[in-house]
Design a protein around this motif. Structure first.
Motif, mmCIF file in Angstrom:
data_model
loop_
_atom_site.group_PDB
_atom_site.id
_atom_site.type_symbol
_atom_site.label_atom_id
_atom_site.label_comp_id
_atom_site.label_asym_id
_atom_site.label_seq_id
_atom_site.Cartn_x
_atom_site.Cartn_y
_atom_site.Cartn_z
ATOM 1 N N ASP A 343 -31.210 10.800 37.352
ATOM 2 C CA ASP A 343 -30.775 9.541 37.212
ATOM 3 C C ASP A 343 -31.887 8.451 36.867
ATOM 4 O O ASP A 343 -31.481 7.119 37.147
ATOM 5 N N TYR A 344 -32.616 8.905 36.117
ATOM 6 C CA TYR A 344 -33.705 8.265 35.801
ATOM 7 C C TYR A 344 -33.364 6.953 35.135
ATOM 8 O O TYR A 344 -34.023 5.853 34.904
ATOM 9 N N ASP A 345 -32.201 6.873 34.413
ATOM 10 C CA ASP A 345 -31.795 5.731 33.444
ATOM 11 C C ASP A 345 -30.553 5.049 34.024
ATOM 12 O O ASP A 345 -29.830 4.321 33.178
ATOM 13 N N GLN A 346 -30.444 5.304 35.367
ATOM 14 C CA GLN A 346 -29.136 4.761 36.031
ATOM 15 C C GLN A 346 -29.841 3.550 37.097
ATOM 16 O O GLN A 346 -30.830 3.638 37.423
ATOM 17 N N TYR A 347 -28.984 2.373 36.994
ATOM 18 C CA TYR A 347 -29.094 1.357 37.765
ATOM 19 C C TYR A 347 -29.553 2.008 39.350
ATOM 20 O O TYR A 347 -30.309 1.384 40.173
ATOM 21 N N GLU A 348 -28.760 2.543 39.768
ATOM 22 C CA GLU A 348 -28.928 3.257 41.123
ATOM 23 C C GLU A 348 -30.144 3.807 41.395
ATOM 24 O O GLU A 348 -30.469 4.332 42.752
ATOM 25 N N SER A 349 -31.057 4.285 40.434
ATOM 26 C CA SER A 349 -32.113 4.973 40.738
ATOM 27 C C SER A 349 -33.466 3.844 40.936
ATOM 28 O O SER A 349 -34.357 4.165 41.205
ATOM 29 N N LEU A 350 -33.092 2.681 41.153
ATOM 30 C CA LEU A 350 -33.983 1.494 41.483
ATOM 31 C C LEU A 350 -34.117 1.543 43.066
ATOM 32 O O LEU A 350 -33.506 2.027 43.725
ATOM 33 N N PRO A 351 -35.346 1.146 43.328
ATOM 34 C CA PRO A 351 -35.584 0.914 44.661
ATOM 35 C C PRO A 351 -34.436 0.305 45.684
ATOM 36 O O PRO A 351 -33.964 -0.858 45.277
ATOM 37 N N GLU A 352 -34.183 0.626 46.813
ATOM 38 C CA GLU A 352 -33.409 -0.184 47.842
ATOM 39 C C GLU A 352 -33.646 -1.681 47.786
ATOM 40 O O GLU A 352 -32.596 -2.424 47.530
ATOM 41 N N TRP A 353 -35.033 -1.980 47.794
ATOM 42 C CA TRP A 353 -35.246 -3.375 47.823
ATOM 43 C C TRP A 353 -34.855 -4.227 46.875
ATOM 44 O O TRP A 353 -34.349 -5.381 46.879
ATOM 45 N N ALA A 354 -35.094 -3.535 45.535
ATOM 46 C CA ALA A 354 -34.741 -4.037 44.324
ATOM 47 C C ALA A 354 -33.369 -4.468 44.238
ATOM 48 O O ALA A 354 -32.808 -5.448 43.631
ATOM 49 N N ARG A 355 -32.599 -3.293 44.428
ATOM 50 C CA ARG A 355 -31.164 -3.162 44.248
ATOM 51 C C ARG A 355 -30.744 -4.401 45.339
ATOM 52 O O ARG A 355 -29.596 -5.198 44.582
ATOM 53 N N THR A 356 -31.129 -4.484 46.333
ATOM 54 C CA THR A 356 -30.488 -5.451 47.327
ATOM 55 C C THR A 356 -30.739 -6.754 46.913
ATOM 56 O O THR A 356 -29.787 -7.651 46.559
ATOM 57 N N THR A 357 -32.102 -7.038 46.234
ATOM 58 C CA THR A 357 -32.339 -8.493 46.048
ATOM 59 C C THR A 357 -31.410 -8.833 44.865
ATOM 60 O O THR A 357 -31.005 -10.060 44.387
ATOM 61 N N LEU A 358 -31.184 -7.953 43.666
ATOM 62 C CA LEU A 358 -30.642 -8.129 42.600
ATOM 63 C C LEU A 358 -29.233 -8.485 42.770
ATOM 64 O O LEU A 358 -28.579 -9.608 42.052
ATOM 65 N N GLU A 359 -28.693 -7.798 43.714
ATOM 66 C CA GLU A 359 -27.239 -7.839 43.754
ATOM 67 C C GLU A 359 -26.941 -9.213 44.716
ATOM 68 O O GLU A 359 -25.793 -9.695 44.501
ATOM 69 N N GLU A 360 -27.893 -9.567 45.670
ATOM 70 C CA GLU A 360 -27.694 -10.763 46.194
ATOM 71 C C GLU A 360 -27.700 -12.027 45.352
ATOM 72 O O GLU A 360 -27.098 -12.853 45.546
ATOM 73 N N SER A 414 -28.860 -12.547 30.996
ATOM 74 C CA SER A 414 -27.590 -11.593 30.921
ATOM 75 C C SER A 414 -26.721 -11.975 32.023
ATOM 76 O O SER A 414 -27.190 -12.512 33.225
ATOM 77 N N GLU A 415 -25.539 -11.585 31.894
ATOM 78 C CA GLU A 415 -24.381 -11.923 33.107
ATOM 79 C C GLU A 415 -24.730 -11.436 34.399
ATOM 80 O O GLU A 415 -24.168 -11.623 35.143
ATOM 81 N N SER A 416 -25.336 -10.295 34.295
ATOM 82 C CA SER A 416 -25.730 -9.467 35.605
ATOM 83 C C SER A 416 -26.736 -8.368 35.188
ATOM 84 O O SER A 416 -26.981 -8.098 34.206
ATOM 85 N N PRO A 417 -27.541 -8.103 36.369
ATOM 86 C CA PRO A 417 -28.491 -6.916 36.527
ATOM 87 C C PRO A 417 -28.167 -5.799 35.538
ATOM 88 O O PRO A 417 -28.785 -5.193 34.609
ATOM 89 N N ARG A 418 -27.045 -5.058 35.859
ATOM 90 C CA ARG A 418 -26.369 -4.147 35.167
ATOM 91 C C ARG A 418 -26.398 -4.293 33.700
ATOM 92 O O ARG A 418 -26.636 -3.066 32.885
ATOM 93 N N GLU A 419 -25.703 -5.603 33.276
ATOM 94 C CA GLU A 419 -25.525 -5.463 31.704
ATOM 95 C C GLU A 419 -27.126 -5.818 31.312
ATOM 96 O O GLU A 419 -27.261 -5.547 30.039
ATOM 97 N N ALA A 420 -28.123 -6.596 31.817
ATOM 98 C CA ALA A 420 -29.312 -6.580 31.375
ATOM 99 C C ALA A 420 -29.991 -5.234 31.180
ATOM 100 O O ALA A 420 -30.605 -4.890 30.036
ATOM 101 N N LEU A 421 -29.690 -4.167 32.075
ATOM 102 C CA LEU A 421 -30.164 -2.859 32.028
ATOM 103 C C LEU A 421 -29.810 -2.180 30.818
ATOM 104 O O LEU A 421 -30.340 -1.509 29.885
ATOM 105 N N ARG A 422 -28.328 -2.460 30.528
ATOM 106 C CA ARG A 422 -27.541 -1.678 29.357
ATOM 107 C C ARG A 422 -28.270 -2.507 28.216
ATOM 108 O O ARG A 422 -28.585 -1.544 27.038
#
Length: 497
Positions: A343-360, A414-422
């Motif tokens: 999952d190297y190219d998937q949003y879910e592969s980010l560290p937990e702390w990064a996903r948490t703060t981005l989603e917040e 970008s409108e969201s972190p996931r969209e930025a990754l895309r």
């Protein structure tokens, strides 16, 4: 038999090695070179053991995502160099270029059916792992994948690392033995290989080998291929000859300033080798060996302790150590992640702390929101960002430091972190010659927190993710001439240059 370290060889199926085959097949897919190549070296080992000639198949697909004039010309130029390099060697070099999407289907199977064993390149991302898995399952002949990606074998590590510092400490403890097992500069030297084998005429009739005219990669040749013609050729040439020229220019003219000026957009002291490293036109081991020779380096200069420091472990000059940290630590850190994680190219592969703060902070109001099309056309309010995007689209590369800023602002706008990754993946893989590579994914995901730590103060949108601005970049570095050079709308056809 092994002149190639066994840790670099991965058997992909349980099919046998056949003594009745007509030849050893080397299916060249990512280490596209005739020198410093463990996979080619492995094919030669099999050839001498079985007393079989060698066929080298180098094929270029048309149907993969982001196939374009830019990437095809770069690879075709490399194939032309390989044809010349193999001309005086005891192998049958077989270059094949798909004239239509899917036309090459079945070629590897037909050659493998006549081969004693098949050797290919091990590469941990893009479509290659899936392709190798599917091919291995149906071949009647043993298929081996050989890792010639970096100085550290990918299988020498069984975990991923949270930071470059942690990986650097590991390297300083474990890399030294592997430095004595680099690939041969000329793997044919001293090898007793039977005369090249003819290829069955029925195969050549169905899958004609690339002509010299096709390998010249003219605009006319490219226009006849089923690829994206909106992305014009890069501002630099592909192939091993161009790679060696770039390396010599870097060593002769730029290395001495690398540690001080590599982040300066207007200084132009970066090596620029990543496109050739990505396509395998040059090897990291060759780059390392030539640098070490320049430094008059030997193993006695290695430091005894592994502190994880960027400088001081190699016992080389400061600019050389700074460059090796990029070539080995940061580059191979990406290979480590892609090798370990599907999952190297998937949003879910980010560290937990990064996903948490981005989603917040995903609901936070953005000061600007741009679409993919607006980013692609460099239509933002920020002239430095627009200049960096214009360089990427026009030339097929971007200044290393500005790549970080480029990604941070895509996250910001970008409108969201996931969209930025895309958006980052799409723009990088479409336009950067060194895209679709483990090191590229490292850079993209670093923007979102991979290999980094939580930063304060916590900010809107970014949360605890490291923050960057164009204003701060312009204060730290000279950028006026860079902006002036790359002002105006991007043109992937290079008329403006």
């Amino acid at each position: 038999m092994p002149s190639v370290p066994e840790i670099r060889v991965r058997k992909l199926n349980d099919a046998p090695v056949s003594g009745d085959g007509d030849f050893v097949l080397y299916w060249m897919i990512s280490s596209r070179r005739a020198t410093c190549n463990f996979a080619l070296q492995r094919a030669i080992d099999w050839s001498t053991k079985l007393n079989k000639p060698i066929v080298v198949l180098e094929a270029l697909r048309a149907g993969h995502e982001w196939a374009s004039d830019r990437l095809h010309r770069f690879v075709l130029e490399g194939m032309a160099d390989n044809k010349a390099a193999f001309a005086g060697k005891p192998v049958r070099y077989y270059p094949y270029v798909e004239p239509s999407i899917g036309a090459g289907s079945g070629l590897v199977d037909e050659l493998a059916a006549r081969a004693s064993v098949v050797v290919t390149d091990d590469f941990p991302c893009f479509f290659i792992p899936r392709m190798l898995k599917k091919t291995a399952a149906r071949l009647p002949t043993q298929l081996e994948a050989v890792d010639s990606n970096g100085l550290l074998p990918m299988r020498a590590v069984n975990s991923v690392f949270p930071t470059a510092y942690a990986f650097r400490r590991f390297l300083q403890r474990e890399l030294t033995p592997h430095l004595t097992e680099l690939p041969e500069p000329d793997p044919f030297d001293g090898a007793k290989i039977p005369e090249p084998a003819p290829i069955d005429p029925s195969i050549l009739e169905k899958w004609p080998e690339a002509t010299d005219e096709l390998l010249e990669a003219s605009d006319k040749v490219l226009s006849d291929l089923p690829i994206d013609h909106s992305v014009g050729p890069a501002a630099f040439s592909g192939g091993s000859s161009a790679a060696q020229d770039a390396l010599q220019t870097f060593l002769d003219e730029k290395l001495h300033r690398y540690h001080e000026d590599r982040s300066q957009p207007e200084a132009d002291v970066a090596s620029g080798l990543s496109p050739w490293l990505h396509f395998g036109h040059i090897s990291a081991s060759d780059v390392f060996a030539q640098l070490a020779m320049r430094e008059n380096w030997n193993f006695d200069q290695l430091a005894d302790n592994a502190k994880g420091s960027r400088n001081g472990w190699w016992g080389m000059s400061e600019p050389a150590e700074s460059f090796l940290d990029e070539l080995i630590t940061w580059r191979e850190l990406g290979y480590n992640f892609c090798w370990q994680r599907d999952d190297y190219d998937q949003y879910e592969s980010l560290p937990e702390w990064a996903r948490t703060t981005l989603e917040e902070h995903a609901p936070d109001e953005r000061p600007h929101v741009y679409s993919l099309d607006e980013f692609e056309a460099a239509q933002t309010h920020d002239e430095l960002w627009n200049a960096a995007q214009t360089q990427l689209v026009s030339e097929g590369r971007m200044h290393n430091y500005l790549r970080m800023l480029w990604g941070k602002k895509i996250l910001h706008w970008s409108e969201s972190p996931r969209e930025a990754l895309r958006i980052m993946i799409q723009l990088n893989n479409k336009y950067a010659v060194d895209g679709r590579n483990p090191n590229s994914y490292s850079g993209i995901f670093w923007v979102l927190g991979r290999y980094d730590r939580a930063w304060g103060p916590e900010r809107p949108i970014f949360g605890k993710i490291r923050y960057m601005t164009s204003e701060n970049t312009a204060r730290k570095f000279k950028v006026k001439d860079y902006i002036r050079k790359y002002s105006g709308p991007p043109s992937s056809q290079l008329e403006m240059w």
